[in-house]
Design an enzyme around this catalytic site. Structure first.
Site, PDB file in Angstrom:
ATOM      1  N   GLU A 241     116.779  80.631  19.298  1.00  0.00           N
ATOM      2  CA  GLU A 241     117.309  81.753  18.523  1.00  0.00           C
ATOM      3  C   GLU A 241     118.026  81.305  17.254  1.00  0.00           C
ATOM      4  O   GLU A 241     118.777  82.071  16.656  1.00  0.00           O
ATOM      5  CB  GLU A 241     118.215  82.606  19.412  1.00  0.00           C
ATOM      6  CG  GLU A 241     117.430  83.210  20.578  1.00  0.00           C
ATOM      7  CD  GLU A 241     118.258  84.121  21.448  1.00  0.00           C
ATOM      8  OE1 GLU A 241     119.481  84.230  21.211  1.00  0.00           O
ATOM      9  OE2 GLU A 241     117.687  84.732  22.364  1.00  0.00           O
TER      10      GLU A 241
ATOM     11  N   LYS B  88     117.317  96.260  25.226  1.00  0.00           N
ATOM     12  CA  LYS B  88     116.125  95.517  24.817  1.00  0.00           C
ATOM     13  C   LYS B  88     114.917  96.423  25.043  1.00  0.00           C
ATOM     14  O   LYS B  88     114.581  96.735  26.185  1.00  0.00           O
ATOM     15  CB  LYS B  88     115.972  94.233  25.631  1.00  0.00           C
ATOM     16  CG  LYS B  88     117.040  93.186  25.373  1.00  0.00           C
ATOM     17  CD  LYS B  88     116.862  91.994  26.306  1.00  0.00           C
ATOM     18  CE  LYS B  88     117.830  90.867  25.974  1.00  0.00           C
ATOM     19  NZ  LYS B  88     117.751  89.766  26.977  1.00  0.00           N
TER      20      LYS B  88
END
EC number: 4.2.1.11
Length: 428
Positions: free
Chosen positions: A204, A335
């Protein structure tokens, strides 16, 4: 009306070099939009199922079956529908799949269509996506929860906690919060270099040094914040994603930092961290099925800190409803690919807000250049977004979209700041 005229789909690559689904929607008025689906590395057991091909191709991770499902089954079912009727379109998708976990057609196929339809409807209406979904009251820019030090499943190190985040809660605008976060990120690189630690990146975009444990990682970040001249706590707070399911074994406990711990011992560890560091949020501090542990932890420290359910809730309104009834956690991680349609995502957010739970919009470790979650964060007023470090284009794409949204809102734009974390009280 904005009638769906054509549906296309293809296999593309995500930020980890794995295949994912991209869907294109064409309307009868000439509108053409696309959406790409993210994928996680640390996934909850109760998430909607991604359809993967298996076999040797792409090490079994191909998505040609999901693409075929879009073209052969979903397209004929949604062509002719009004794209503005999102709930109707999504219900058609759910009925067509017919499974509780979306395993027949795949959540990756359904979500690609669902998001592309929303984008098409927004563009056809002449509105930006955040305004189309959120209406005239959508004006709050979220605090960027920047994952600047990676561990767990996002890095090849011995660090158990998956994400160490900085939250620029004291910034006056989103633009300034992004600058602060980026400056801390670069300062952390300098701190790591000065100590001979790795500055390689995790999935990330955060650094992935092999440090001794949680406290050393937090201390390094605190040094980086001090190096920028910003104040730890009042300007920039800290947050964690522990992803505890990754090191939990039913019947034995949590194998964390060299010892096996009970839920009670993990709770004591978190309580001690709260006394030592300005933490505003801890995500997945316990396993996804350790309901008793979650309830006890929430009762113990939930009035002092945001406790976010990711694997616990998987953006599923039914699991969230169970958690609310039990008193587990006080915030929901959102999400879109965990649940598989935009409608179900919005339903989960509404349920959370209605019951006093905060929400944090989130990316996945396998991302694309798609910026939908940036618009969603503003549309639903979540006040928080987690989309990685201020590095790697698939992460920065979301931050840059939020800059554009802030500009578009002009004087009506408001940055959530410390208001997003009402439980946090800084004593420093």
């Amino acid at each position: 009306m904005a009638i769906i005229e054509q549906v296309g789909a293809r296999e593309i690559l995500d930020s980890r070099g794995n295949p994912t689904v991209e869907v294109e929607i064409a309307l009868d008025d000439g509108t053409l939009t696309r959406a790409a689906v993210p994928s996680g590395a640390s996934t909850g057991e109760h998430e909607a199922v991604e359809l993967r091909d298996g076999g040797d191709r792409y090490n079994g991770k191909g998505v040609l079956k999901a693409v075929e499902g879009v073209l052969d089954e979903i397209a004929p079912a949604v062509i002719g529908l009004d794209a503005v009727e999102q709930r109707t379109v999504d219900q058609v998708l759910l009925d067509l799949d017919g499974t509780p976990d979306k395993s027949r057609l795949g959540a990756n196929a359904l979500l690609g269509v669902s998001l592309a339809v929303a984008r098409a409807a927004a563009e056809s209406s002449g509105l930006e996506l955040f305004r189309y979904l959120g209406g005239p009251n959508a004006h709050v820019l979220p605090v960027p929860m920047m994952n600047i030090l990676n561990g767990g499943a996002h890095a090849d190190t011995g660090v158990d906690v998956q994400e160490f985040m900085v939250a620029p809660i004291g910034a006056p605008t989103f633009k300034e919060s992004l600058r602060w976060g980026a400056e801390v990120y670069h300062a952390l690189k300098a701190v790591l270099k000065s100590k001979g630690l790795s500055t390689g990146l995790g999935d990330e975009g955060g650094f992935a040094p092999d440090v001794a444990g949680t406290r050393e990682a937090l201390d390094l970040i605190a040094q980086a914040i001090a190096k920028t001249g910003l104040k730890l706590g009042s300007d920039v707070a800290l947050a964690l994603d522990v992803a505890a399911t990754e090191f939990y074994t039913s019947g034995s406990g949590y194998k964390f930092e060299g010892t096996v711990r009970s839920a009670e011992e993990m709770a004591q560890f978190y309580s001690e961290l709260l006394g030592a560091y300005p933490l505003v949020s801890i995500e997945d501090p316990l396993s996804e099925d350790d309901w008793d542990g979650w309830v006890a932890l929430t009762d113990q420290i939930g009035d002092k800190i945001q406790l976010v359910g990711d694997d616990l809730f998987v953006t599923n309104p039914e699991r969230l409803e169970d958690g609310i009834a039990k008193g587990a956690a006080n915030a929901l991680l959102v999400k879109v690919n965990q649940i598989g349609t935009l409608t179900e995502t919005l339903d989960a957010v509404e349920l959370a807000h209605r019951n006093g739970y905060k929400t944090m919009m989130s990316h996945r470790s396998g991302e694309t250049e798609d910026t939908t979650i940036a618009d969603l964060a503003v549309a639903v007023g979540s006040g928080q977004i987690k989309t990685g470090a201020p590095a790697r284009s698939e992460r920065v794409a979301k931050y840059n979209q939020l800059l554009r949204i802030e500009d578009a809102l002009g004087d009506s734009a408001r940055y959530a700041g410390d208001v997003a974390f009402p439980r946090f009280v800084f004593d420093g």
